[in-house]
Design a protein around this motif. Sequence first.
Motif, short mmCIF file in Angstrom:
data_model
loop_
_atom_site.label_atom_id
_atom_site.label_comp_id
_atom_site.label_asym_id
_atom_site.label_seq_id
_atom_site.Cartn_x
_atom_site.Cartn_y
_atom_site.Cartn_z
N ASP A 89 35.51 36.64 43.46
CA ASP A 89 34.54 36.37 44.37
C ASP A 89 34.50 37.43 45.51
O ASP A 89 35.83 37.55 45.88
CB ASP A 89 34.32 34.89 44.67
CG ASP A 89 33.51 34.36 43.68
OD1 ASP A 89 33.13 34.73 42.63
OD2 ASP A 89 33.21 32.98 43.65
N PRO A 90 33.51 37.73 46.24
CA PRO A 90 33.62 38.39 47.41
C PRO A 90 34.54 37.54 48.52
O PRO A 90 34.09 36.22 48.49
CB PRO A 90 32.10 38.84 47.85
CG PRO A 90 31.52 38.97 46.62
CD PRO A 90 32.23 37.70 45.55
N VAL A 91 35.21 38.17 49.39
CA VAL A 91 35.86 37.19 50.50
C VAL A 91 35.05 36.89 51.56
O VAL A 91 35.47 36.21 52.56
CB VAL A 91 37.38 37.74 50.87
CG1 VAL A 91 38.15 37.78 49.84
CG2 VAL A 91 36.93 39.33 51.58
N ASP A 118 31.97 50.60 47.70
CA ASP A 118 31.33 50.83 46.78
C ASP A 118 30.78 49.08 46.34
O ASP A 118 29.86 48.72 45.39
CB ASP A 118 31.97 51.09 45.39
CG ASP A 118 32.29 52.65 45.47
OD1 ASP A 118 31.38 53.29 46.00
OD2 ASP A 118 33.30 53.11 45.14
N ARG A 119 31.74 48.08 46.69
CA ARG A 119 31.54 46.79 46.41
C ARG A 119 32.22 45.92 47.52
O ARG A 119 33.26 46.50 48.37
CB ARG A 119 32.15 46.39 44.99
CG ARG A 119 33.64 46.70 44.78
CD ARG A 119 34.11 46.03 43.54
NE ARG A 119 35.75 46.31 43.35
CZ ARG A 119 36.70 45.76 44.01
NH1 ARG A 119 36.56 44.76 44.94
NH2 ARG A 119 37.68 45.92 43.73
N PRO A 120 32.12 44.47 47.57
CA PRO A 120 32.82 44.03 48.44
C PRO A 120 34.33 43.67 48.09
O PRO A 120 34.75 44.09 46.94
CB PRO A 120 32.33 42.16 48.47
CG PRO A 120 30.62 42.52 47.56
CD PRO A 120 31.01 43.86 46.89
N ILE A 121 35.01 43.25 49.19
CA ILE A 121 36.44 42.82 49.12
C ILE A 121 36.51 41.50 48.18
O ILE A 121 36.02 40.58 48.59
CB ILE A 121 37.32 42.75 50.18
CG1 ILE A 121 37.32 44.55 50.83
CG2 ILE A 121 38.54 42.51 50.03
CD1 ILE A 121 37.71 44.35 52.22
N LEU A 126 43.07 41.41 47.76
CA LEU A 126 44.15 41.11 48.81
C LEU A 126 45.41 40.85 48.27
O LEU A 126 46.41 41.34 48.84
CB LEU A 126 43.67 39.66 49.56
CG LEU A 126 42.40 39.65 50.41
CD1 LEU A 126 42.18 38.44 50.99
CD2 LEU A 126 42.07 40.96 51.52
N LEU A 127 45.50 40.16 46.99
CA LEU A 127 46.81 39.59 46.54
C LEU A 127 47.72 40.80 46.13
O LEU A 127 48.95 41.09 45.96
CB LEU A 127 46.61 38.69 45.61
CG LEU A 127 46.01 37.28 45.96
CD1 LEU A 127 45.83 36.40 44.83
CD2 LEU A 127 47.15 36.58 46.78
N THR A 128 46.70 41.74 45.54
CA THR A 128 47.33 42.92 44.92
C THR A 128 47.55 44.16 45.83
O THR A 128 47.95 45.25 45.50
CB THR A 128 46.64 43.57 43.70
OG1 THR A 128 45.28 43.86 44.05
CG2 THR A 128 46.60 42.39 42.45
N LEU A 129 47.18 43.94 47.06
CA LEU A 129 47.29 44.87 48.18
C LEU A 129 46.40 46.15 47.95
O LEU A 129 46.76 47.33 48.14
CB LEU A 129 48.78 45.28 48.42
CG LEU A 129 49.71 44.09 48.92
CD1 LEU A 129 51.13 44.62 49.13
CD2 LEU A 129 48.96 43.25 50.10
N ARG A 130 45.37 45.72 47.46
CA ARG A 130 44.29 47.04 46.89
C ARG A 130 43.10 46.87 47.73
O ARG A 130 42.05 47.35 47.37
CB ARG A 130 44.26 47.21 45.62
CG ARG A 130 45.42 47.55 44.73
CD ARG A 130 45.18 47.60 43.28
NE ARG A 130 44.91 46.43 42.71
CZ ARG A 130 44.45 46.32 41.37
NH1 ARG A 130 44.93 47.22 40.48
NH2 ARG A 130 44.28 44.94 40.69
#
Length: 398
Positions: A89-91, A118-121, A126-130
């Motif tokens: 889900d988007p944060v 291109d899309r929401p975070i 966050l967890l994968t640092l990407r």
Amino acid sequence: MSTGHFAADRLGRMRSVMAGHVERGDVPGLVWAVSRGGETHVEAVGTLALGGTAPMRRDSIFRIASLTKPVTAAAVMILVEECRLRLDDPVDKWLPELADRKVLRAVDGPLADTVPADRPISLRDLLTLRFGLGAIMEYPIRYPIQHAMEEAGIAPSADVFRGAPDDYMKRLGGLPLAHQPGDGWLYHTGLDVAGVLVSRAAGRPLSAFMQERIFAPLGMKDTGFFVPTEKVYRFATAYSRDVQTGKFTVYDEAAGGLFTRSPAFESGGGGLVSTADDYLAFQKMLLGKGKLGSTRILSRASVELITSDHLTPEQKDSAQMFFNGNSGWGFGMAVALKRDNLWMTPGRFGWDGGYGTSAYADPTEDIAGVLLTQRMMDSPEAPKHYVDFWTSAYQALA
């Protein structure tokens, strides 16, 4: 002679090797722990402070820096399991500061030269640092985005952000992303953001959530975001060391230092203090597929997800100094992918901390280990006492 899970004479060799680092002046003191098959060995050598008389103890407290990251990932997954959060889900709902992102057209380009995201975070980002911001390993810093992070006070460093979480997110939200969400890998910042998200989603401070759902159930009685006054006598002084001269400089005192008062910003990326036994309990919980004794913190499925590699080959290649061609990244921690050293069993997981800490668990060998020191790392390359600790732990397997 074997103790069952470790060779006793080889544990003696380990003790001698690690004590040698203190005797030679590499570090003022060390505490280490290894556990296998229910058998645990903990040792302490040296002093809490350089030139001091207070000895290192089994329950000495250290700033564990980035060993915080796996704990934050576990906290996130508790909320995911309860369906209060969803990985993809988007944060935006919890972190509106990160909605409607702009992305730099080029990482070294002007801050105003952006395109829409291109899309929401997502939480997974966050967890994968990407998610798009973090440590850009270009030194000396020269890119506008690097300077902007420095000027905003949110560039990844040994210094934990000291303002309020809302202020941190406001500053972060004022910057463009360095890459599209999910595309690249940049160290650290995503786990600080994930810590803020946990606090907002849980409706209480990150420390309170971790205490109730992780620390208390696992008996981690000395783990938190600061050291209470009554425990400061067990707290190690932190030092940096000059690479050329070998001279130690105090980075943070024990008494009256930065970690002796409740922080405004509880850093999910690097803010915890802990002891060898406390952190070993966390490692053993992960090694037990989410369970320690009769206490279950996470499901087996969550632990397997946390400890799986989530990066593309290109993302790993772009961060060689972190992954060395033999590791990937799960949720908040590294995952070994091939055996090219004594301790590099595929599937081994854990991480190192910049204040001088290292903790990994290996499901294949059923071993968990923790090394705590007060000498800060001075390069991405593992210091010799890290290498010797893990070499000694694996050579001691029965």
